[in-house]
Design an enzyme around this catalytic site. Structure first.
Site, PDB file in Angstrom:
ATOM      1  N   ARG A  74       0.828  -1.216   0.000  1.00  0.00           N
ATOM      2  CA  ARG A  74       0.000   0.000   0.000  1.00  0.00           C
ATOM      3  C   ARG A  74       0.864   1.268   0.000  1.00  0.00           C
ATOM      4  O   ARG A  74       0.461   2.283  -0.562  1.00  0.00           O
ATOM      5  CB  ARG A  74      -0.926   0.002   1.203  1.00  0.00           C
ATOM      6  N   LYS A 106     -18.884 -15.744   2.578  1.00  0.00           N
ATOM      7  CA  LYS A 106     -20.127 -15.101   3.035  1.00  0.00           C
ATOM      8  C   LYS A 106     -20.962 -14.573   1.878  1.00  0.00           C
ATOM      9  O   LYS A 106     -20.514 -13.747   1.099  1.00  0.00           O
ATOM     10  CB  LYS A 106     -19.789 -13.947   3.982  1.00  0.00           C
ATOM     11  N   GLY A 149      -9.444  -7.460  -1.734  1.00  0.00           N
ATOM     12  CA  GLY A 149      -9.534  -8.458  -0.670  1.00  0.00           C
ATOM     13  C   GLY A 149      -8.864  -9.775  -1.008  1.00  0.00           C
ATOM     14  O   GLY A 149      -7.778  -9.817  -1.595  1.00  0.00           O
TER      15      GLY A 149
HETATM   16  P1  AMP Z   1     -15.181 -13.660   2.028  1.00  0.00           P
HETATM   17  O1  AMP Z   1     -14.621 -12.835   3.156  1.00  0.00           O
HETATM   18  O2  AMP Z   1     -16.621 -13.940   2.156  1.00  0.00           O
HETATM   19  O3  AMP Z   1     -14.795 -13.154   0.651  1.00  0.00           O
HETATM   20  O4  AMP Z   1     -14.492 -15.066   2.170  1.00  0.00           O
HETATM   21  C1  AMP Z   1     -13.119 -15.285   2.016  1.00  0.00           C
HETATM   22  C2  AMP Z   1     -12.837 -16.585   2.659  1.00  0.00           C
HETATM   23  O5  AMP Z   1     -13.627 -17.584   2.055  1.00  0.00           O
HETATM   24  C3  AMP Z   1     -11.408 -17.046   2.541  1.00  0.00           C
HETATM   25  O6  AMP Z   1     -10.789 -16.997   3.796  1.00  0.00           O
HETATM   26  C4  AMP Z   1     -11.547 -18.492   2.058  1.00  0.00           C
HETATM   27  O7  AMP Z   1     -10.756 -19.384   2.797  1.00  0.00           O
HETATM   28  C5  AMP Z   1     -12.995 -18.803   2.314  1.00  0.00           C
HETATM   29  N1  AMP Z   1     -13.500 -19.878   1.451  1.00  0.00           N
HETATM   30  C6  AMP Z   1     -13.369 -20.007   0.121  1.00  0.00           C
HETATM   31  N2  AMP Z   1     -13.910 -21.151  -0.295  1.00  0.00           N
HETATM   32  C7  AMP Z   1     -14.390 -21.780   0.789  1.00  0.00           C
HETATM   33  C8  AMP Z   1     -15.043 -23.017   1.004  1.00  0.00           C
HETATM   34  N3  AMP Z   1     -15.319 -23.838  -0.029  1.00  0.00           N
HETATM   35  N4  AMP Z   1     -15.379 -23.359   2.262  1.00  0.00           N
HETATM   36  C9  AMP Z   1     -15.101 -22.537   3.291  1.00  0.00           C
HETATM   37  N5  AMP Z   1     -14.494 -21.352   3.157  1.00  0.00           N
HETATM   38  C10 AMP Z   1     -14.136 -20.978   1.921  1.00  0.00           C
END
Ligand code: AMP
Length: 393
Positions: free
Chosen positions: A35, A200, A350
Site C-alpha cells: 500500500r 459469506k 480483498g
Molecule cells: P469472504 O470474506 O466472504 O470473501 O471469504 C473469504 C474466505 O472464504 C477465505 O478466507 C476463504 O478461505 C474462504 N472460502 C473459500 N472457499 C471456501 C469453502 N469452499 N469453504 C469454506 N471457506 C471458503
C-alpha cells in the site's frame, strides 16, 4: 470526471494527501508494504512539483488506549523515507503544537507524515464521524487536498470527506486509476461475466442484486456456492452454509435461473485442514461429513466454457480456501484461463487479490483493485462519499 492532482499548481503549496497506509504491522515491523508503494506516484509527483507534502492515513482501529501503540504510524514514516530516498518528518500527534510546528518547518519538496488519523477516534470518534471542527482544523494546515486513499472512499471521515469539504481538492493517481478501471464495468462490453467466491453470501448480496441483470452469467464458487446449492435442495455434505442468506439465494435462483452457474463437483476434505484426506467428488457423492473446500475439475471446465467468449470479467472472492495449498487449484485454473485467453479481468480487492498475488497472477490480469469494501460498494452501484466529495472538472 473528477479533478486530479494535475489540475493544481503545487509550487510552494501545502498539499494535504490522504493516503492508505493501513499496512499489516507485526512487532513494529511492516509485513507487506504494497500500500505504501502504491502511494508513491502521487507523493513523488507532489515532491517534484515543489509542494510541502503533508500525508494523512489511518491504521487499524482505535477503540481504547491500548490500541494506540500497535497502530502507531511511525514505522510507515521510516519505510516511506527508504522508498522515497529522502527524509520523512513524522508528527507523533494529530493536532496541537507538535503538528503545527512540523507543518511550519516544512520546505518545498519535503514530506511530513501525520500520526494515525484514528487516534482522534478516542475522543468521540472525531475522525470516523467526520467531526466538523477536526476537519476544519486539519484543513487549516493546507492549501490543497488530494484524496489518494481508494480503500476508504466508501467512508465519510474527517480526513477524506471532511478535508475535501474545506479545501480545493482532487484525486491522486491511485484513485484516478481505480475509478477509470472500475468505470469500464458501468457499461460493460458483453458477454460480461461475474465470478463470485469467498464464504459469506451476505457481503455480496448488494453486488448480486445490482449486477444480476447486467451480467450475462454469474459463476459462483467458494464457500458461498453451497448456500445456493442448498437452496436448490442439492447435497452439500458438511460444507459451509450462510444460513441467513438461504432465502436470498432461493429468490435469486427462482427469478434468474439462467444467470447463475454453480459447481457440480468439489474437492472434498474429511476435515478443515490442508493435510486431511481429500478427493474430488460430485455433489451426490459427498458424505455427511465431507467439506467442499475447492471446486472440482468438471466445474473448472464448465466455468471455462462460460468464460470462453467473455469480453470482461469482474471477480470477487476466491473459488476455494486459498489459504490451503491444496485448495488453490480452482482459483489458479480460472486465473490462468483468463490470462491465457487475454480476457479483460478486474479483480475486486480483498482475498481474491491476495490469492492472485500468491499464485503469481496479480500483475498479469487487467486490473487488481486495491480496495475491498470500497470496490464492493462501487459494484453495488452505490455512490462513494470519498468520490462525491471531490470536485468535478
Ligand atoms: P469472504 O470474506 O466472504 O470473501 O471469504 C473469504 C474466505 O472464504 C477465505 O478466507 C476463504 O478461505 C474462504 N472460502 C473459500 N472457499 C471456501 C469453502 N469452499 N469453504 C469454506 N471457506 C471458503
Amino acid at each position: 470526471m473528477k479533478k486530479t492532482i494535475r489540475d493544481y499548481d503545487l509550487n510552494n503549496k501545502r498539499v494535504l494527501i490522504r493516503c492508505d497506509f493501513n499496512v499489516p504491522i507485526k512487532d513494529g515491523k511492516i509485513v507487506d508494504d504494497n500500500r505504501i508503494v502504491m502511494s508513491l506516484p502521487t507523493i513523488k509527483y507532489a515532491i517534484d512539483k515543489n509542494a510541502k507534502v503533508i500525508l494523512f492515513s489511518h491504521l487499524g482501529r482505535i477503540k481504547e488506549e491500548s490500541d494506540l501503540v500497535k497502530n502507531d504510524l511511525a514505522p510507515v514514516a521510516e519505510r516511506l523515507a527508504d522508498l522515497l530516498g529522502q527524509d520523512v518528518a513524522f508528527s507523533t500527534k494529530t493536532r496541537g503544537k507538535v503538528l503545527e510546528e512540523a507543518v511550519n518547518n516544512l520546505k518545498p519538496g519535503e514530506v511530513l507524515l501525520v500520526q494515525n488519523t484514528r487516534y482522534e477516534d478516542l475522543d468521540g470518534k472525531k475522525e470516523s464521524k467526520n467531526d466538523e471542527e477536526l476537519a476544519k482544523y486539519w484543513a487549516s494546515l493546507g492549501d490543497v487536498f488530494i484524496n489518494d486513499a481508494f480503500g476508504t472512499l466508501h467512508r465519510a471521515h474527517a480526513s477524506n470527506v471532511g478535508l475535501a469539504s474545506n479545501l480545493p481538492n482532487g484525486v491522486g493517481f491511485l484513485v484516478e486509476k481505480e475509478l477509470n478501471e472500475l468505470s469500464r464495468l458501468e457499461n460493460p462490453e458483453h458477454p460480461f461475466i461475474l465470478i463470485l467466491g469467498g464464504s459469506k453470501v451476505s457481503d455480496k448480496i448488494g453486488v448480486i442484486e445490482n449486477l444480476v441483470t447486467k451480467a450475462d452469467k454469474i459463476l459462483i464458487g467458494g464457500g458461498m456456492a453451497f448456500t445456493f446449492l442448498k437452496a436448490q435442495g442439492k447435497n452439500i455434505g458438511n460444507s459451509v452454509v450462510d444460513e441467513e442468506s438461504l432465502d436470498f439465494a432461493k429468490g435469486i435462483l427462482e427469478k434468474y435461473p439462467e444467470s447463475i452457474v454453480l459447481p457440480t463437483d468439489v474437492n472434498a476434505f474429511e476435515e478443515f485442514n490442508n493435510d486431511a484426506n481429500n478427493k474430488v467428488k460430485t455433489l451426490d457423492e459427498l458424505t455427511s461429513s465431507d467439506l467442499g473446500l475447492d471446486i472440482g475439475d468438471e466445474t473448472i471446465k464448465a466455468f471455462e466454457e462460460v468464460l470462453k467468449d467473455a469480453k470482461i470479467v469482474f471477480w470477487n472472492g476466491p473459488l476455494g480456501v486459498y489459504e490451503f495449498e491444496k485448495c488453490t487449484r480452482g482459483t489458479k485454473a480460472i486465473l490462468s484461463y483468463l490470462v491465457k485467453n487475454n480476457i479483460n479481468t478486474i479483480l475486486g480487492g480483498g482475498d481474491i487479490v491476495a490469492s492472485a498475488s500468491e499464485l503469481g497472477y496479480k500483475d498479469k490480469v487487467t486490473h487488481a483493485s486495491t480496495g475491498g469494501g470500497a470496490t464492493l460498494e462501487y459494484m453495488e452501484g452505490k455512490e462513494l462519499p470519498g468520490v462525491s466529495s471531490i470536485e468535478d472538472i
